[in-house]
Design an enzyme around this catalytic site. Structure first.
Site, mmCIF file in Angstrom:
data_model
loop_
_atom_site.group_PDB
_atom_site.id
_atom_site.type_symbol
_atom_site.label_atom_id
_atom_site.label_comp_id
_atom_site.label_asym_id
_atom_site.label_seq_id
_atom_site.Cartn_x
_atom_site.Cartn_y
_atom_site.Cartn_z
ATOM 1 C CG ASP B 439 -1.706 1.136 1.425
ATOM 2 O OD1 ASP B 439 -2.204 1.611 0.402
ATOM 3 O OD2 ASP B 439 -1.875 1.605 2.554
ATOM 4 C CE LYS B 440 0.943 7.577 -1.229
ATOM 5 N NZ LYS B 440 0.278 8.764 -1.640
ATOM 6 C CE LYS B 620 -4.147 24.936 -3.887
ATOM 7 N NZ LYS B 620 -3.980 24.992 -2.444
#
Lengths: 348, 1239
Positions: B439-440, B620
């Site tokens: 998993d990250k 942004k």
């Protein structure tokens, strides 16, 4: 509305609490798997020196054993065929089973070398399965040991009881098939005494065969398996039986018969009288008479000596071969280029 | 917005052609039934249950009613569960409960009464034990050549040990239960809170609870408004109500029920439920009614379905055992045939008369053979190592409890978490892992975004140095002039920045202060963050959809543009140093429009009006999106910023570009009209909004860029690098967007510039077009075609690149494509493709897909897989893999509950795999092969003897020799080997990660290895048997007396015991004093045993006994000569083999041993470990550096990642939005937020 917020003091307490209950494992060499250990490496040097060491150790032992074995003088005489008269050769079993035939058999043996007393007399049987499962357990140690257990004949079938149910002592097939050939020796018609004492291991005589146990109903059945026993002598004195009942490991075995307590001189002619009673003909067995001296190593047996010598010289040879190999193609210890990932870097 | 894509997919699926629907359904069904157990909802009872709140009697009554129904057997009784009721303050706490039960939970397997029968039953479910039980029974029959003792003694000892272990484990569970069951909880009794223990809790009780241990992810729970007042006991006691809810089930994310108060029916959703095991975050306590208790709680219902895993090695061991059975059968067959041929009446001394028992009756040789078969099976039963399983269990148990759990290298001091092996079945599996699925968020990264650097007006600011930069520099051998951060440096979560040029108002002195103002205002105004708490810079808490946003706003705060209040139309800032140094003023900016972020736009804008009337659009977004929309001026800044973006990107930072545009009133008014129109349109609103946004987001002026560090967990790049050098392939499976995922993959070294990226994405024009049309069938078809095409293309490229150019490949695939690629028709291609890639990144994947990908590799490639994750969304993946590892110590417990091993940090994988896993694997292999060898040797001597006993099945050894062989004379050393053997030290195992490959290739437990052992077992048994018997034929001392069977067998057995123990010593890589003790102890034990056993005569002595044999033997030279000769000759072969093998075909570990032969094992110093967190030695680092990207990364990333955004804000606003898998997965970023938005 009143929204309760976390009490900072409480949280701080909790933090302290947490600190206190550190779950950090304790250090120990065991749990960190750092126990002091020696790490032997099987380096070429060690291999070579081990082989050399074994060689150096084994060859003298081998030589000593072999020479001890060589010093033993042994006369082996197979008599099972020769002791059957010519006319009975076709039906040896009938001859041996008949009670009417004369089973005495005479022969002469030449002493090859001087034989120092005591000269041990063995009989050797071949193809006799004393280690057959049915045979090995066909005895009752309790009965042999003590008079109280006279009735104990478990495992002894079919030689457990007589027809009327009284126990056979000693019961079982082993005792029943007791070897019954006898040998007598003479040199120039002068009989040599055969000492039949002390042919069994002392522990057997003392503990396994009772001094109050006397043979009873032995060999009384329809079939006679072998020797009869003197009912007036306790089992502990019946050394032939005791020897016989220490069953052999292999179907070919020797058993001690007795000893000649006089020296035999080289080239002396010994006349042997054999009572060829025992039936090995039914099962194509062989019978041999063996006269042998002993040395510290026991009887004549080259096996140990040869084995030691062979292994020792093989080791020496290997040690030399490895030395040569080492000189020709040295193997650098710990050369990183041997690492598989350095050998073929593309393949991983 | 995030879920939209999925919504579409789901629509597509629903409306798809029936064929594809059927297939998909089948696929889902298949997966759910095979791999994902946790998510499957158990069938529910037909009725619902009713609980009367705060009314113990009523609930009690209902209980009897139910009993009655059951007793009288009314068909499907309409069970009237009682319900109690509900209560809440800010959160409602709801624990599931069964009527009959109180809340006590028992996780024990046995109680005192059931222990013996149940425990024994469990033991005999093992084939080996059952086999020995049968052999034991067989050995009581006359058929057996051995007495029952031979098999009963070892079997009982083995059972005893196993039962003791079971009892011990159950006792620990019991203690644990007691601890949990006696947790105090406040229950409303009358008008007072009374503290009772947890176990006495009943359904319907109203409780106040402050802290429940364990925890899952942060989720928002809110009470129904109707119940908000019932906080104080007086008020709470008045509460009467009824809850109707579903039957207990194991679905964690669903709940349906109604609360009926004063004839008002209020729906209850998962939002009002607290599950057992949760803990409260932003509130001190809550008041609630208990709904499910004990084993009916969702957590308990889930914990029962955890599948137990067996290691691959053990499964292979089964094959070995099976082979042994084959060998046994073969040996018995030979013996049986031999016995049929041998038996003959001519051996009159055997007494084979007419009435002889069947086994020896020559008249029926067939029966003789059959019976002898059984005899021999009993005789040769030792070929199956009876104590093997129990030894392995003990070894593994100690490995887990003592080595893994107590390893200081895997202890994380910050969270006070040691490693935890939750199962002891899989230790050696850790040594063979080839694929890691990670998993990250929370696993590779800390999910902690920090403002790290920025580029303003073409100048780069920020003195920090990232791990990756540090590595690069070290590789290139240049020193980094690391600027010490000034003492006054502020550090706050989300802000890790310092630069004297711009901090504390210093920016005023820079070349162009105006652009700084724009930059800071852009940061402070252009966002969707909500401020909370006191409006002071120290205490304010920002609630943001993603931690990135919070970090940017926090940064603005530190630059002196403090965002402290948001009203529906304005954003208020407290600005410092704007007019002149030291000046502070509050300014209110009117926010006219918010053009929200979404994944297609990849940017976010606000239009705001300054108090002085200036109209500005701040924007942004991702660099490529912003650059497309810049005005044509100021090429210098663009160029410089571009360079900086690349720098930041290569340092592993997440970048965003900031831009603004001054608007005239006319322009704005014109545009706003269109915007309002679009906003109120009913059809295609989003699309129209996007189009309108395009119209104003142009001609932007670039201000600069920000760089946020998605803080990787400590040591992750190094760990990943080490693991990949160990031959382990790491796949990242994440719910993040593709850009984020790739960014992280770069940052942690999974992808570098040397690799070719193969990207399969659904973000293509064709697919987008199809999606816009909205026809689900069409969408499905388009994606399918595109996936199929992409797969084929990538596969071709991969094969070409990999085999022709030897280039490393990285595959990036997104969840939508994966869904189609996992279809059986593409599966093979996908597998082939991904196996060719060094790293694979799957983004936007659902928990189910994570599991599917895992099983694809597990089943398809038959490789050993490991999944690591920290959240509930990883549970299915963790369970699907061979080994599941959970990240512990943070919030989530769910992953840990499902895992086999729990570690606190990703980098501990290195220790877990390379050290513990590798050692366990090697040790286990040795233990197994050694067991195999020693029992084979022993049995074969017996087998050779059979040939010389007329195939009668006579035993060579005494019963007790045989029975104690496995459990006493050879038992301990092999366990010591299994615990202590160490080929290379822990630090070397990590220094040479390539050594791990031997485990992946299963080098130590191949048939070839077993074959070598078998060969030497064969050789040795011949030596034992023939040497001892051949040498025994004559008299052996000067008395000329002759040995019997038992003398020879005692001799042989002595040789076997000595040799087998010495052989173990030869197999050891490191010899501790435990080795010496156990080996000499075992040999000594044999002599002590035989001295006593053969020295003592008892009245009930054994038959055909070995009385005095050892003394007889020891009185001869034969004994000593044989004792020296036989073991040496027996070991000669092994020694030669080992010597030659090391000489000519050394294993890698042997070379490593040699390289470091003179080094003393580094003993970890306690004080060193005290620090706990900075264990990575410089050395290890320098290795990692060697692997870092060769050139500057061309990759820049950007940083919006807010899958949980939608429901997060929805719930903030008090609206219930159905939770998606993502939301559950996502831990909300803010841990310390003190309240929800109740005001």
């Amino acid at each position: 509305m009143n929204v309760p917020t976390a009490d900072p003091a409480l949280e701080a307490d909790a933090a302290v609490e947490r600190k206190k209950k550190s779950k950090k494992p304790k250090y120990s060499r065991f749990t960190q798997q750092e126990l002091p250990a020696c790490k032997p490496l099987l380096t070429p040097t060690i291999v070579i020196s081990t082989f050399a060491l074994i060689g150096i150790l084994f060859i003298p032992i081998g030589l000593a054993s072999l020479s001890a074995s060589e010093n033993v003088v042994e006369i082996v005489y197979r008599y099972d065929t020769e002791c059957i008269p010519q006319q009975s050769q076709d039906d040896k079993v009938a001859f041996i089973q008949s009670s009417a035939t004369d089973k005495t058999c005479r022969t002469t043996l030449t002493v090859p070398k001087n034989m120092k007393a005591p000269v041990h007399i063995y009989y050797e049987l071949y193809n006799f399965y004393q280690n057959h499962r049915r045979y090995v357990k066909n005895r009752n140690d309790k009965q042999l040991r003590s008079k109280e257990y006279e009735l104990e004949t478990t495992n002894c079938a079919p030689e457990a009881t007589t027809v009327d149910g009284s126990p056979i002592v000693p019961c079982g097939l082993i005792a029943w098939s007791l070897f019954n050939d006898t040998y007598s020796f003479a040199i120039q018609n002068k009989a040599i005494e055969v000492n039949k004492k002390n042919i069994a291991w002392q522990s057997d005589k003392d503990e396994k065969f009772g001094s109050d146990v006397y043979p009873k109903n032995f060999q009384q059945g329809g079939l006679i398996g072998g020797a009869k026993l003197n009912e007036s002598i306790p089992l502990s004195e019946q050394e032939d039986l005791i020897v016989w009942m220490r069953t052999a490991a292999l179907p070919q075995f020797r058993k001690l018969y007795g000893r000649i307590e006089t020296d035999l001189v080289a080239n002396e002619q010994i006349s042997v009288t054999i009572q060829n009673n025992y039936n090995t003909y039914s099962f194509e067995g062989e019978k041999k008479l063996v006269l042998s001296t002993t040395s510290w190593i026991g009887g004549k047996n080259d096996f140990l000596g040869v084995a030691y010598l062979t292994v020792g010289s093989l080791c020496l040879f290997l040690a030399l071969a490895f030395i040569v190999l080492y000189l020709l193609k040295p193997r650098t210890l710990g050369d990183p280029s041997y690492l598989s990932w350095n050998r073929n870097p593309d393949r991983h | 917005m995030d879920g939209k894509g999925w919504e579409r997919v789901r629509m597509a699926r629903l409306g798809g052609s029936s064929a594809s629907r059927g297939r998909e359904a089948a696929q889902l069904r298949q997966v759910s039934s095979q791999t994902v157990r946790l998510g499957r909802v158990q069938p529910q009872a037909p009725s619902h249950r009713t609980i009367y709140c705060n009314d113990r009697e009523a609930n009690l009554l209902a209980r009897f009613k139910v009993c009655g129904h059951i007793i009288y057997g009314v068909s499907i009784p309409r069970i009237c569960w009682h319900l109690s009721y509900f209560f809440c303050k800010i959160l409602i706490y709801l624990v599931a409960l069964l009527l009959f039960q109180v809340n006590s939970v028992s996780t024990t397997k046995y109680n005192i009464l059931t222990f013996l029968p149940k425990g024994l039953f469990e033991q005999f479910r093992r084939v080996a034990n059952l086999y020995f039980l049968m052999i034991s029974i067989l050995s009581t029959t006359p058929i057996s050549p051995v007495s029952p003792v031979t098999n009963v003694v070892p079997l009982s000892l083995v059972l005893l040990v196993s039962l003791i272990k079971e009892a011990f484990e159950d006792w620990k569970r019991f203690q644990n239960d007691i601890a949990i069951n006696s947790t105090p909880v406040d229950v409303l009794q009358g008008e007072n809170w009374e503290t009772v223990s947890w176990r006495k809790l009943q359904v319907g009780d109203i409780i106040r609870t402050a802290n429940l241990d364990g925890e899952t992810n942060l989720k928002i729970r809110k009470a129904l408004e109707r119940t908000w007042d019932y906080v104080f006991p007086e008020k709470a006691s008045e509460f009467k109500g009824e809850i109707q809810c579903e039957q207990p089930n194991n679905s964690l994310y669903t709940f349906t029920g109604n609360l009926i108060v004063e004839n008002q029916t209020l729906p209850l959703s998962p939002n009002q439920i607290l599950l057992r095991g949760c803990s409260l975050r932003n509130t001190v306590h809550i008041v609630g009614a208990v709904i499910f208790t004990g084993h009916e709680t969702k957590v308990m219902m889930n914990s029962m379905s955890v599948p137990s895993k067996r290691s691959t090695l053990e499964r292979k061991l089964d094959k070995l055992i099976l082979t042994l059975f084959g060998g046994l059968f073969f040996m018995c067959l030979i013996g049986a045939i031999g016995s049929g041929v041998f038996i003959n009446r001519k051996y009159y001394y055997l007494g084979l008369f007419e009435d002889v028992e069947q086994q020896f009756n020559p008249s029926n040789r067939f029966v003789v053979s059959i019976l002898t078969m059984f005899t021999l099976i009993t005789l040769y039963s030792t070929i199956i190592p009876i104590s093997l399983y129990v030894s392995i269990e003990m070894i593994k148990f100690i490995q887990c409890a003592q080595f893994i759990n107590k390893d200081l290298r895997m202890y994380h001091a910050e969270t006070n978490t040691p490693a935890l092996a939750r199962t002891s079945n899989l230790n050696e599996e850790l040594g063979q892992v080839e694929y890691i699925f990670s998993d990250k968020t929370g696993t590779l990264t800390r999910n902690l975004m920090e403002f790290f650097k920025c580029s303003i007006g073409g100048v780069s600011y920020g003195v920090g140095i990232t791990e990756i930069e540090r590595g690069q520099a070290q590789r290139e051998g240049r020193a980094l002039n690391e600027i010490q951060k000034s003492d006054t440096v502020v550090y706050e979560k989300g802000f890790n920045f310092d630069d004297d040029r711009i901090m504390r108002g210093a920016w005023r002195n820079e070349r162009d202060p105006e652009i700084f103002k724009e930059f800071f205002r852009c940061l402070a105004l252009c966002h969707t963050v909500l401020p909370e708490g006191d409006e002071s810079p120290e205490k304010i808490v920002y609630q943001a959809a993603s931690p990135d946003e919070a970090a940017l706003v926090t940064a603005a705060k530190h630059f002196g543009f403090f965002f402290y209040r948001r009203t529906p139309t304005t954003v208020q800032l407290r600005e410092s140093h704007v007019e002149k140094m030291g000046n502070i003023q509050d300014v209110s900016y009117e926010i006219l429009n918010v053009l929200e972020f979404n994944s297609t736009r990849k940017r976010q804008s606000v239009v705001c009006r300054y108090p002085n009337g200036r109209l500005v659009l701040y924007c942004k977004g991702a660099d490529n999106v912003i650059y497309e929309r810049l005005a044509g001026t100021n090429q210098d800044i663009k160029r410089l910023t571009r360079e900086h973006l690349e720098q930041f990107g290569s340092s592993g930072l997440r970048t965003l570009c900031l831009a603004y545009r001054d608007l005239t009133i006319d322009t704005y008014e014109n545009w706003n009209e269109k915007f309002v129109q679009a906003k109120s349109s009913l059809r295609d609103r989003e699309k129209k909004l996007d189009e309108v946004a395009e119209m104003i987001e142009k001609d932007l002026i670039l201000i600069g860029s920000t760089a946020i560090e998605d803080k990787l967990q400590e040591g992750v790049p190094d760990c990943i690098d080490t693991l990949s050098r160990a031959g382990i392939k790491i796949w990242v499976l994440t719910g993040d967007k593709m850009e984020t995922a790739i960014n992280i993959a770069y940052a942690c070294n999974l992808i570098n510039n040397d690799m070719k990226q193969l990207i399969i994405t659904s973000e293509t024009d064709a697919i987008r077009e199809a999606e816009e049309k909205g026809d689900p069938v069409e969408i499905s078809r388009v994606i399918r075609d595109s996936v199929s095409h992409d797969l084929k293309r990538c596969l071709e490229e991969a094969q070409q690149d990999l085999h022709i150019f030897g280039q490393k490949l990285a595959l990036v695939i997104d969840g939508k494509c994966l869904m189609y690629a996992l279809d059986p028709s593409f599966r093979v291609d996908l597998l082939k493709l991904s196996l060719n890639c060094s790293s694979v990144v799957c983004c936007r994947v659902s928990p189910l897909q994570k599991a599917q990908v895992t099983s694809l590799v597990k089943k398809g490639a038959r490789r050993i897989t490991l999944s690591i994750g920290d959240g509930a969304n990883d549970v299915s993946m963790i369970q699907a893999a061979h080994v599941g590892v959970g990240i512990s110590g943070l919030e989530g417990m769910q992953a840990v509950m499902a895992s086999d091993f729990a570690i606190a940090q990703f980098r501990f994988l290195k220790d877990l795999l390379l050290v513990h896993g590798r050692w366990s694997y090697i040790r286990l292999c040795k233990v197994i092969t050694y067991f195999f060898y020693k029992n084979l040797t022993f049995t074969l001597t017996q087998f050779w003897f059979t040939f010389h006993t007329g195939f009668s099945g006579q035993r060579f050894y005494d019963d007790w020799f045989q029975s104690l062989y496995n459990v006493i004379f050879t038992a301990l050393p092999v366990i010591i080997l299994g615990l202590f053997d160490k080929d290379v030290s822990a630090s070397l195992a990590k220094k040479y990660p390539q050594l791990y490959k031997e485990g992946i290739r299963n080098t130590y437990f191949k048939w070839a290895v077993v074959g070598v052992w078998a060969f030497f077992a064969f050789y040795q048994s011949l030596i034992f048997y023939y040497f001892t018997t051949t040498a025994s034929e004559n008299g052996h001392n000067s008395s000329g007396k002759i040995f019997g069977l038992w003398d020879v067998s005692t001799m042989a057995f002595t040789c076997v015991v000595i040799t087998v123990n010495l052989r173990l010593l030869m197999a050891c890589n490191s010899i501790t004093r435990w080795h010496h003790l156990s080996i000499s102890g075992s040999i000594l034990a044999w002599f002590v045993f035989i001295f006593i056993y053969s020295g003592v005569m008892t009245p009930n002595d054994r038959q055909e006994n070995v009385y005095f044999t050892i003394y007889v033997l020891m009185s001869t030279f034969y004994f000593y000569l044989t004792l020296l000769l036989v073991p040496i000759v027996a070991l000669f072969g092994d020694f030669l083999y080992l010597g030659l093998q090391r000489w000519f075909f050394p294993y890698n570990y042997q070379i490593v041993q040699e390289i470091h032969r003179d080094e003393v094992d580094s003993i970890s110093r306690t004080e060193f470990l005290e620090i706990g967190n900075h264990l990575t030695p410089d050395e290890a680092r320098s290795y990692a550096i060697a692997q870092l990207p060769r050139e500057k990364s061309k990759h820049t990333g950007f940083a919006f990642d807010s899958p949980g955004y939608e429901s997060f804000f929805a719930s903030q606003a008090g609206v219930y939005v159905p939770q998606k898998a993502w939301d559950v997965a996502r831990r909300a970023s803010v841990r310390s937020s003190k309240r929800t938005s109740q005001r």
